[in-house]
Design a protein around this motif. Structure first.
Motif, PDB file in Angstrom:
ATOM      1  N   ALA A 172      -1.730  20.164  -2.636  1.00  0.00           N
ATOM      2  CA  ALA A 172      -0.210  19.721  -2.861  1.00  0.00           C
ATOM      3  C   ALA A 172      -0.328  18.193  -2.518  1.00  0.00           C
ATOM      4  CB  ALA A 172       0.594  20.329  -1.948  1.00  0.00           C
ATOM      5  N   LEU A 173       0.386  17.678  -3.147  1.00  0.00           N
ATOM      6  CA  LEU A 173       0.303  16.011  -2.711  1.00  0.00           C
ATOM      7  C   LEU A 173       1.678  15.565  -2.415  1.00  0.00           C
ATOM      8  CD1 LEU A 173      -2.096  15.966  -4.883  1.00  0.00           C
ATOM      9  CD2 LEU A 173      -2.253  13.796  -4.696  1.00  0.00           C
ATOM     10  N   LEU A 174       1.961  15.226  -0.982  1.00  0.00           N
ATOM     11  CA  LEU A 174       3.314  15.137  -0.624  1.00  0.00           C
ATOM     12  C   LEU A 174       3.478  13.544  -0.131  1.00  0.00           C
ATOM     13  CD1 LEU A 174       3.878  18.299   1.574  1.00  0.00           C
ATOM     14  CD2 LEU A 174       4.502  17.824  -1.036  1.00  0.00           C
ATOM     15  N   PRO A 175       4.940  12.929  -0.416  1.00  0.00           N
ATOM     16  CA  PRO A 175       5.115  11.644   0.228  1.00  0.00           C
ATOM     17  C   PRO A 175       4.497  11.694   1.648  1.00  0.00           C
ATOM     18  CG  PRO A 175       6.873  12.459  -1.012  1.00  0.00           C
ATOM     19  CD  PRO A 175       5.850  13.664  -0.874  1.00  0.00           C
ATOM     20  N   GLN A 176       4.005  10.292   2.105  1.00  0.00           N
ATOM     21  CA  GLN A 176       3.524  10.299   3.471  1.00  0.00           C
ATOM     22  C   GLN A 176       4.341  10.624   4.496  1.00  0.00           C
ATOM     23  OE1 GLN A 176       2.646   6.090   4.106  1.00  0.00           O
ATOM     24  NE2 GLN A 176       1.699   6.458   6.058  1.00  0.00           N
ATOM     25  N   GLY A 177       4.059  11.406   5.297  1.00  0.00           N
ATOM     26  CA  GLY A 177       4.857  11.864   6.466  1.00  0.00           C
ATOM     27  C   GLY A 177       5.561  13.199   6.302  1.00  0.00           C
ATOM     28  N   GLN A 178       5.738  13.619   5.031  1.00  0.00           N
ATOM     29  CA  GLN A 178       6.360  14.925   4.474  1.00  0.00           C
ATOM     30  C   GLN A 178       5.328  16.040   4.642  1.00  0.00           C
ATOM     31  OE1 GLN A 178       8.853  14.998   0.958  1.00  0.00           O
ATOM     32  NE2 GLN A 178       8.120  17.006   0.774  1.00  0.00           N
ATOM     33  N   LEU A 179       5.813  17.237   5.549  1.00  0.00           N
ATOM     34  CA  LEU A 179       5.050  18.340   5.748  1.00  0.00           C
ATOM     35  C   LEU A 179       5.467  19.439   4.643  1.00  0.00           C
ATOM     36  CD1 LEU A 179       5.185  18.517   9.519  1.00  0.00           C
ATOM     37  CD2 LEU A 179       3.406  17.560   7.949  1.00  0.00           C
ATOM     38  N   PRO A 180       4.619  20.429   4.336  1.00  0.00           N
ATOM     39  CA  PRO A 180       4.506  21.247   3.538  1.00  0.00           C
ATOM     40  C   PRO A 180       5.868  22.223   3.998  1.00  0.00           C
ATOM     41  CG  PRO A 180       2.688  21.319   3.851  1.00  0.00           C
ATOM     42  CD  PRO A 180       3.006  20.328   4.682  1.00  0.00           C
ATOM     43  N   SER A 181       6.845  22.784   3.211  1.00  0.00           N
ATOM     44  CA  SER A 181       7.973  23.596   3.437  1.00  0.00           C
ATOM     45  C   SER A 181       7.470  24.711   4.119  1.00  0.00           C
ATOM     46  CB  SER A 181       8.859  23.702   2.453  1.00  0.00           C
ATOM     47  OG  SER A 181       9.911  24.512   2.776  1.00  0.00           O
ATOM     48  N   MET A 191       0.852  -1.136   0.047  1.00  0.00           N
ATOM     49  CA  MET A 191       0.041   0.128   0.000  1.00  0.00           C
ATOM     50  C   MET A 191       0.951   1.170  -0.088  1.00  0.00           C
ATOM     51  SD  MET A 191      -3.183   1.278   0.065  1.00  0.00           S
ATOM     52  CE  MET A 191      -4.193   0.000   1.146  1.00  0.00           C
ATOM     53  N   LYS A 192       0.803   2.145  -0.948  1.00  0.00           N
ATOM     54  CA  LYS A 192       1.514   3.284  -1.051  1.00  0.00           C
ATOM     55  C   LYS A 192       0.465   4.685  -0.834  1.00  0.00           C
ATOM     56  CE  LYS A 192       2.625   2.417  -5.293  1.00  0.00           C
ATOM     57  NZ  LYS A 192       3.087   2.573  -6.705  1.00  0.00           N
ATOM     58  N   GLN A 193       1.004   5.545  -0.044  1.00  0.00           N
ATOM     59  CA  GLN A 193       0.261   6.607   0.379  1.00  0.00           C
ATOM     60  C   GLN A 193       1.026   7.971  -0.113  1.00  0.00           C
ATOM     61  OE1 GLN A 193      -2.174   6.525   4.080  1.00  0.00           O
ATOM     62  NE2 GLN A 193      -1.185   8.431   4.488  1.00  0.00           N
ATOM     63  N   LEU A 194       0.013   9.086  -0.540  1.00  0.00           N
ATOM     64  CA  LEU A 194       0.369  10.542  -0.531  1.00  0.00           C
ATOM     65  C   LEU A 194      -0.679  10.996   0.187  1.00  0.00           C
ATOM     66  CD1 LEU A 194       0.521  10.821  -4.442  1.00  0.00           C
ATOM     67  CD2 LEU A 194       2.528  10.602  -3.054  1.00  0.00           C
ATOM     68  N   ASP A 195       0.116  11.996   1.212  1.00  0.00           N
ATOM     69  CA  ASP A 195      -0.808  12.997   1.852  1.00  0.00           C
ATOM     70  C   ASP A 195      -1.263  14.266   1.140  1.00  0.00           C
ATOM     71  OD1 ASP A 195      -0.282  11.332   4.160  1.00  0.00           O
ATOM     72  OD2 ASP A 195       1.402  12.299   4.973  1.00  0.00           O
ATOM     73  N   VAL A 196      -2.473  14.530   1.250  1.00  0.00           N
ATOM     74  CA  VAL A 196      -3.274  15.769   0.375  1.00  0.00           C
ATOM     75  C   VAL A 196      -3.300  16.746   1.210  1.00  0.00           C
ATOM     76  CG1 VAL A 196      -4.882  16.398  -1.078  1.00  0.00           C
ATOM     77  CG2 VAL A 196      -4.278  13.978  -1.030  1.00  0.00           C
ATOM     78  N   PHE A 197      -2.641  18.117   0.976  1.00  0.00           N
ATOM     79  CA  PHE A 197      -2.888  19.211   1.721  1.00  0.00           C
ATOM     80  C   PHE A 197      -3.523  20.325   0.836  1.00  0.00           C
ATOM     81  CE2 PHE A 197       0.957  17.049   3.263  1.00  0.00           C
ATOM     82  CZ  PHE A 197       0.619  17.322   4.763  1.00  0.00           C
ATOM     83  N   MET A 198      -4.190  21.103   1.702  1.00  0.00           N
ATOM     84  CA  MET A 198      -4.943  22.154   1.184  1.00  0.00           C
ATOM     85  C   MET A 198      -4.635  23.546   1.708  1.00  0.00           C
ATOM     86  SD  MET A 198      -9.107  23.039   0.653  1.00  0.00           S
ATOM     87  CE  MET A 198      -9.306  21.744  -0.728  1.00  0.00           C
ATOM     88  N   THR A 199      -3.919  24.426   1.086  1.00  0.00           N
ATOM     89  CA  THR A 199      -3.285  25.577   1.754  1.00  0.00           C
ATOM     90  C   THR A 199      -2.499  25.256   2.912  1.00  0.00           C
ATOM     91  OG1 THR A 199      -5.621  26.512   1.093  1.00  0.00           O
ATOM     92  CG2 THR A 199      -4.085  28.073   2.213  1.00  0.00           C
TER      93      THR A 199
END
Length: 266
Positions: free
Chosen positions: A101-110, A1-9
């Motif tokens: 923004a879709l980032l690798p699991q566990g990664q936060l926006p810079s 199972m692969k995952q991307l974290d989805v961020f809005m603003t």
């Protein structure tokens, strides 16, 4: 199972998963569901605790990516199928349409967006070699997705006029669309687009600001899903000379924006 974290603003709103069979599913985060101002990604992806799968999920996230020959080129560069939406978003989902923004699991926006300065000559070369997709950059990794079939490049243009490529999840401010010289039956498309959009603005239609840049032989379009906010409270850099914050998704709240990106181009 692969995952991307989805961020809005900059806020985590959910997760996009792909199982071993290549089927994608999207689920909202509990923190997002608990917010009184939470909004759904789309009417067909309502706010609830279930994992959404099927055609609506596939269509929504597929539409964040380029189409046609541009997608084929990007897929070949990554050695994946053009239909592998998850793999393409994994590589190019850092700066997409709207506020996502879709980032690798566990990664936060810079908190401090990074940019790679680019000359006009370098932009020309990028279109000539990679359809405007900045795949191989010496200074970092660009993760930009632009929908549509026409060659285009997302860039950041500072108030000074300096141009740069956003790196990671840094937001872009403009789209560069060159003339479609490879289609002889459609000459001077960049001039035509700038002219038509200028005429539309002149008669009072609400269109994005567009100009023709002869040095690029391209139309340069200000992104309507980005907004400059004339407050720099969010910027922690005392050397910031320009009082601007570029926020995602048209937000006017400086706390929802990124720290002033112009410092990267001083």
């Amino acid at each position: 199972m692969k995952q991307l974290d989805v961020f809005m603003t900059g806020e985590l709103i959910g997760h996009l998963r792909e199982d071993d069979g290549g089927v994608m599913a999207f689920g909202y985060s509990r923190l997002w569901l608990a917010r009184t101002d939470a909004i759904p990604l789309a009417p067909n992806l309502p706010l609830d605790e279930q994992w959404h799968a099927g055609e609506f999920v596939a269509a929504y996230f597929d539409n964040l990516l380029p189409e046609g020959g541009v997608r084929d080129f990007a897929a070949r560069a990554l050695h994946v199928s053009p239909g592998n939406v998850f793999a393409l978003l994994e590589r190019f989902g850092g700066d997409t349409a709207g506020a996502l923004a879709l980032l690798p699991q566990g990664q936060l926006p810079s908190p401090k967006p990074r940019y790679l300065p680019m000359t006009h000559e370098a932009v020309h070369k990028c279109f000539a070699s990679s359809r405007g997709i900045p795949i191989n950059l010496a200074g970092g990794e660009a993760r930009i997705a632009l929908a549509g079939a026409q060659d285009k490049m997302a860039v950041f243009i500072a108030p000074t006029g300096a141009m740069a490529i956003p790196l990671g999840d840094a937001p872009s401010s403009h789209i560069v669309k060159p003339s479609m010289d490879h289609r002889a039956h459609l000459p001077q498309t960049a001039i035509n687009e700038a002219l038509v959009m200028g005429l539309a603005a002149a008669i009072g239609l609400d269109v994005a600001p567009v100009r023709y840049a002869p040095e690029l032989d391209a139309a340069v379009i200000a992104r309507y899903d980005r907004q400059w906010v004339a407050i720099c409270n969010a910027c922690t850099r005392t050397t910031c000379a320009k009082p601007w914050v570029l926020s995602l998704g048209g937000s006017t709240n400086p706390r929802e924006g990124r720290r002033c990106p112009c410092v990267a181009l001083q």
